[in-house]
Design an enzyme around this catalytic site. Structure first.
Site, PDB file in Angstrom:
ATOM      1  N   LYS A  66      61.671  -7.213  -7.145  1.00 63.10           N
ATOM      2  CA  LYS A  66      62.311  -8.514  -7.411  1.00 63.10           C
ATOM      3  C   LYS A  66      61.801  -9.116  -8.711  1.00 63.10           C
ATOM      4  O   LYS A  66      60.733  -8.791  -9.218  1.00 63.10           O
ATOM      5  CB  LYS A  66      62.066  -9.478  -6.248  1.00 63.10           C
ATOM      6  CG  LYS A  66      60.591  -9.740  -5.902  1.00 63.10           C
ATOM      7  CD  LYS A  66      59.878 -10.758  -6.774  1.00 63.10           C
ATOM      8  CE  LYS A  66      58.433 -10.962  -6.367  1.00 63.10           C
ATOM      9  NZ  LYS A  66      57.694 -11.850  -7.314  1.00 63.10           N
TER      10      LYS A  66
ATOM     11  N   ASP B 175      56.755 -12.531   0.202  1.00 64.89           N
ATOM     12  CA  ASP B 175      57.875 -11.864  -0.452  1.00 64.89           C
ATOM     13  C   ASP B 175      58.575 -10.845   0.431  1.00 64.89           C
ATOM     14  O   ASP B 175      59.617 -10.306   0.054  1.00 64.89           O
ATOM     15  CB  ASP B 175      57.396 -11.162  -1.730  1.00 64.89           C
ATOM     16  CG  ASP B 175      57.008 -12.132  -2.834  1.00 64.89           C
ATOM     17  OD1 ASP B 175      57.473 -13.290  -2.794  1.00 64.89           O
ATOM     18  OD2 ASP B 175      56.244 -11.732  -3.728  1.00 64.89           O
TER      19      ASP B 175
END
Length: 326
Positions: free
Chosen positions: A32, A160
């Protein structure tokens, strides 16, 4: 076939998955980029309140889960994996054990992880491994948890991990683990510049806190409830890279640059080589450079590689952790 027959068929499939010793499951999960990251105050639990806009990009971790009596993990990949733990502290192993506890599964798993996301690079590679392990073990064992149940498990593993499971583009609040999908049109083209040495996320947050304390009289007060700015959401909805370039922001970039001053040179090189804008990804040290289109990304990639940097072209948004048909 009636509802009872369908239920019986599902049960038989789950039982077969859990007992076939030769079966394996391959799952791919993305790294990401935080295209926006606002860091709030330190909370009582030691974490910071965050408001971030995540984008999953096409740099992947591949996890293959095999039936085993115990729990084990091994690594290969395009990055140096020699420093990665293979004991119970490994996040993917923790994910597999958490799923087994949650579902009462009594067997084990061997995880083969092929790593491509930089280690300690600010791109959530370990979180992607954990998300992939959850999906792979759930499919291998036939435990059949819902996506919502997997997300709850993911949130307990790390901030995350839920996004690596969800993928796409999303707004994260709280520790970054409370997610709301965000509309993003089209495809964004990025060039990533990698560092040979990772960075400790806690060290970067500590440096941010120290900076804020040192210059408290000169900087704006830290928000108690940070939010993602409206222009970021507008740029993502529009699929407009130039608009997004104008609002890339990361509160962790300044402390990352103080800890690793050479990253400023990478940002400058990227922007003078055609990037619309650059940003340190998460806590760094990976630098993400936004290009206007695919052709510009190719030119930028060539320029960075010619300067001796390790770089990769990626696109976003992409899907989160998914089973891959081999």
């Amino acid at each position: 076939m009636g509802a009872g027959d369908l239920g019986a068929a599902d049960a038989r499939r789950r039982d077969t998955n859990a007992t076939d010793p030769d079966r394996s499951v391959h799952v791919r999960a993305p790294g990401k980029i935080n295209v926006f990251l606002r860091v709030g105050e330190v909370r009582e639990d030691g974490y910071h309140d965050l408001a971030t806009a995540y984008q999953a990009v096409s740099l992947y971790e591949d996890v293959v889960a095999h039936h085993d009596d115990g729990f084990s993990v091994s690594f290969t990949g395009s990055v140096d994996v020699s420093s990665l733990p293979t004991d119970s502290s490994n996040l993917a192993m923790r994910a597999a054990r958490a799923l087994a506890r949650r579902t009462g599964y009594r067997g084990g798993v061997h995880l083969e992880i092929d790593k491509n996301v930089p280690i300690a690079g600010g791109m959530g590679g370990g979180s992607a491994d954990a998300a992939a392990a959850l999906v792979a073990c759930d499919a291998l064992w036939g435990t059949a948890l819902s996506r919502e149940q997997l997300l709850k498990l993911a949130a307990r593993l790390g901030a995350d991990v839920p996004f690596a499971l969800m993928g796409g583009t999303a707004i994260g609040t709280d520790r970054g683990d409370r997610l709301s999908p965000a509309l993003a049109r089209g495809t964004f083209h990025w060039v990533l510049a990698f560092s040979d040495e990772g960075m400790s996320t806690p060290h970067v947050y500590t440096a941010l806190d120290a900076h804020r304390e040192r210059y408290a009289a000169d900087i704006r007060p830290v928000s108690t409830a940070p939010t993602v700015e409206a222009n970021v959401l507008q740029a993502l909805r529009a699929g407009d890279p130039e608009m997004l370039a104008d609002c890339l922001s990361n509160d962790l970039q300044a402390p990352a640059l103080r800890l690793r001053p050479e990253l400023a040179e990478v940002l400058e090189l990227g922007e003078t080589s055609g990037a619309l804008a650059g940003i340190v990804s998460g806590s760094g040290p990976t630098v993400a450079l936004l290009a206007a289109d695919a052709e510009s990304a190719i030119d930028l990639h060539v320029a960075l590689s010619a300067s001796g940097l390790r770089a990769a072209r990626v696109t976003g948004p992409v899907a989160g952790a998914r089973v891959v048909a081999d």
